[in-house]
Design a protein around this motif. Structure first.
Motif, PDB file in Angstrom:
ATOM      1  N   LEU A 172       0.832  -1.212   0.000  1.00 32.39           N
ATOM      2  CA  LEU A 172       0.000   0.000   0.000  1.00 32.39           C
ATOM      3  C   LEU A 172       0.864   1.257   0.000  1.00 32.39           C
ATOM      4  CD1 LEU A 172      -2.768  -1.103   2.496  1.00 32.39           C
ATOM      5  CD2 LEU A 172      -3.096  -0.560   0.074  1.00 32.39           C
ATOM      6  N   VAL A 173       1.943   1.240   0.783  1.00 30.35           N
ATOM      7  CA  VAL A 173       2.839   2.400   0.828  1.00 30.35           C
ATOM      8  C   VAL A 173       3.491   2.622  -0.533  1.00 30.35           C
ATOM      9  CG1 VAL A 173       4.976   3.281   1.860  1.00 30.35           C
ATOM     10  CG2 VAL A 173       3.226   2.254   3.309  1.00 30.35           C
ATOM     11  N   ARG A 174       3.940   1.531  -1.168  1.00 27.79           N
ATOM     12  CA  ARG A 174       4.541   1.657  -2.503  1.00 27.79           C
ATOM     13  C   ARG A 174       3.533   2.167  -3.524  1.00 27.79           C
ATOM     14  NH1 ARG A 174       6.848  -3.381  -1.240  1.00 27.79           N
ATOM     15  NH2 ARG A 174       5.329  -4.406  -2.595  1.00 27.79           N
ATOM     16  N   ALA A 175       2.240   1.880  -3.300  1.00 31.75           N
ATOM     17  CA  ALA A 175       1.191   2.350  -4.213  1.00 31.75           C
ATOM     18  C   ALA A 175       0.811   3.806  -3.953  1.00 31.75           C
ATOM     19  CB  ALA A 175      -0.044   1.464  -4.091  1.00 31.75           C
ATOM     20  N   GLY A 176       1.380   4.417  -2.909  1.00 37.47           N
ATOM     21  CA  GLY A 176       1.136   5.835  -2.673  1.00 37.47           C
ATOM     22  C   GLY A 176       0.265   6.171  -1.484  1.00 37.47           C
ATOM     23  N   ALA A 215      -0.537   6.676   2.527  1.00 38.93           N
ATOM     24  CA  ALA A 215       0.276   7.176   3.641  1.00 38.93           C
ATOM     25  C   ALA A 215       0.537   6.061   4.661  1.00 38.93           C
ATOM     26  CB  ALA A 215      -0.431   8.341   4.326  1.00 38.93           C
ATOM     27  N   ARG A 216       1.807   5.857   4.987  1.00 36.90           N
ATOM     28  CA  ARG A 216       2.209   4.797   5.909  1.00 36.90           C
ATOM     29  C   ARG A 216       1.552   4.954   7.280  1.00 36.90           C
ATOM     30  NH1 ARG A 216       6.430   1.357   5.955  1.00 36.90           N
ATOM     31  NH2 ARG A 216       7.423   2.418   4.224  1.00 36.90           N
ATOM     32  N   ASN A 217       1.460   6.187   7.767  1.00 42.57           N
ATOM     33  CA  ASN A 217       0.932   6.389   9.124  1.00 42.57           C
ATOM     34  C   ASN A 217      -0.584   6.243   9.219  1.00 42.57           C
ATOM     35  OD1 ASN A 217       0.339   8.704   7.768  1.00 42.57           O
ATOM     36  ND2 ASN A 217       1.085  10.102   9.336  1.00 42.57           N
ATOM     37  N   SER A 218      -1.272   6.096   8.075  1.00 38.76           N
ATOM     38  CA  SER A 218      -2.717   5.900   8.130  1.00 38.76           C
ATOM     39  C   SER A 218      -3.112   4.419   8.050  1.00 38.76           C
ATOM     40  CB  SER A 218      -3.399   6.670   6.994  1.00 38.76           C
ATOM     41  OG  SER A 218      -3.045   6.121   5.746  1.00 38.76           O
ATOM     42  N   ILE A 219      -2.140   3.548   7.844  1.00 36.29           N
ATOM     43  CA  ILE A 219      -2.415   2.114   7.705  1.00 36.29           C
ATOM     44  C   ILE A 219      -2.178   1.447   9.057  1.00 36.29           C
ATOM     45  CG2 ILE A 219      -1.824   0.002   6.478  1.00 36.29           C
ATOM     46  CD1 ILE A 219      -0.591   1.876   4.288  1.00 36.29           C
ATOM     47  N   ASP A 220      -3.222   0.783   9.575  1.00 35.67           N
ATOM     48  CA  ASP A 220      -3.128   0.111  10.873  1.00 35.67           C
ATOM     49  C   ASP A 220      -3.145  -1.404  10.686  1.00 35.67           C
ATOM     50  OD1 ASP A 220      -3.213   2.514  12.322  1.00 35.67           O
ATOM     51  OD2 ASP A 220      -5.407   2.540  12.200  1.00 35.67           O
ATOM     52  N   ILE A 221      -2.364  -2.080  11.546  1.00 37.15           N
ATOM     53  CA  ILE A 221      -2.402  -3.539  11.615  1.00 37.15           C
ATOM     54  C   ILE A 221      -2.850  -3.892  13.017  1.00 37.15           C
ATOM     55  CG2 ILE A 221      -1.076  -5.681  11.513  1.00 37.15           C
ATOM     56  CD1 ILE A 221       0.826  -4.294   9.567  1.00 37.15           C
ATOM     57  N   GLU A 222      -3.951  -4.620  13.112  1.00 41.49           N
ATOM     58  CA  GLU A 222      -4.493  -5.021  14.409  1.00 41.49           C
ATOM     59  C   GLU A 222      -4.599  -6.533  14.461  1.00 41.49           C
ATOM     60  OE1 GLU A 222      -8.238  -3.094  14.736  1.00 41.49           O
ATOM     61  OE2 GLU A 222      -7.380  -1.084  14.700  1.00 41.49           O
ATOM     62  N   ARG A 238     -10.976   3.670  -2.961  1.00 40.82           N
ATOM     63  CA  ARG A 238     -11.393   2.464  -2.255  1.00 40.82           C
ATOM     64  C   ARG A 238     -11.162   1.200  -3.075  1.00 40.82           C
ATOM     65  NH1 ARG A 238     -15.699  -0.655  -2.400  1.00 40.82           N
ATOM     66  NH2 ARG A 238     -16.798   0.746  -3.783  1.00 40.82           N
ATOM     67  N   GLN A 239     -11.557   1.193  -4.322  1.00 33.62           N
ATOM     68  CA  GLN A 239     -11.410  -0.010  -5.145  1.00 33.62           C
ATOM     69  C   GLN A 239      -9.948  -0.368  -5.375  1.00 33.62           C
ATOM     70  OE1 GLN A 239     -13.763   0.693  -8.650  1.00 33.62           O
ATOM     71  NE2 GLN A 239     -15.554  -0.282  -7.732  1.00 33.62           N
ATOM     72  N   ARG A 240      -9.120   0.630  -5.594  1.00 32.28           N
ATOM     73  CA  ARG A 240      -7.689   0.365  -5.805  1.00 32.28           C
ATOM     74  C   ARG A 240      -7.063  -0.220  -4.555  1.00 32.28           C
ATOM     75  NH1 ARG A 240      -2.626   3.569  -5.857  1.00 32.28           N
ATOM     76  NH2 ARG A 240      -3.787   5.242  -4.865  1.00 32.28           N
ATOM     77  N   ALA A 241      -7.380   0.340  -3.385  1.00 40.59           N
ATOM     78  CA  ALA A 241      -6.836  -0.171  -2.123  1.00 40.59           C
ATOM     79  C   ALA A 241      -7.335  -1.587  -1.854  1.00 40.59           C
ATOM     80  CB  ALA A 241      -7.219   0.756  -0.979  1.00 40.59           C
ATOM     81  N   ALA A 242      -8.613  -1.833  -2.115  1.00 44.05           N
ATOM     82  CA  ALA A 242      -9.168  -3.171  -1.904  1.00 44.05           C
ATOM     83  C   ALA A 242      -8.516  -4.184  -2.825  1.00 44.05           C
ATOM     84  CB  ALA A 242     -10.676  -3.144  -2.117  1.00 44.05           C
ATOM     85  N   ARG A 243      -8.260  -3.794  -4.057  1.00 43.59           N
ATOM     86  CA  ARG A 243      -7.607  -4.697  -5.005  1.00 43.59           C
ATOM     87  C   ARG A 243      -6.191  -5.035  -4.546  1.00 43.59           C
ATOM     88  NH1 ARG A 243      -8.168  -1.762  -9.240  1.00 43.59           N
ATOM     89  NH2 ARG A 243      -6.072  -0.897  -9.216  1.00 43.59           N
TER      90      ARG A 243
END
Length: 107
Positions: free
Chosen positions: A25-29, A31-38, A55-60
């Motif tokens: 996701l970060v390589r796709a552009g 923001a690193r600080n908005s991505i959470d891993i729980e 949304r569709q691009r991130a989901a893909r």
């Protein structure tokens, strides 16, 4: 989240797979600080708030790789099962041998 922001999530079977998804996701552009891993029990959930247009691009990016990760973990589980059952392994090897012999010994 603001009004025009939606959440995109995907489940992963290992923390390393979830981190790899975050890096994609970060390589796709994104923001690193908005991505959470729980962590949720035995699975890891990657959550990304994003605009509706993305949304569709991130989901893909997330779900496309999640299917591959699930297939890999299923394959490793099958290999572990075969490896721990020596009689099953011997039977599969014998069956493969008979099949190869039958295919190559045709007259």
């Amino acid at each position: 989240m603001s009004q025009d922001t939606v959440g995109v999530e995907a489940d992963f079977s290992s923390h390393s797979a979830a981190r790899a998804a975050k890096e994609r996701l970060v390589r796709a552009g994104f923001a690193r600080n908005s991505i959470d891993i729980e962590r949720d029990g035995d699975i890891f959930v990657v959550h990304l708030p994003t605009q509706e247009a993305n949304r569709q691009r991130a989901a893909r990016i997330l779900r496309g790789r999640a299917l591959v990760e699930k297939a890999k973990s299923t394959g490793w589980a099958a290999a572990d099962t075969v490896g721990t059952h020596s009689l099953l392994t011997l039977g599969l090897a014998a069956l493969a041998g008979f099949a190869l012999y039958g295919l190559t010994n045709r007259r």
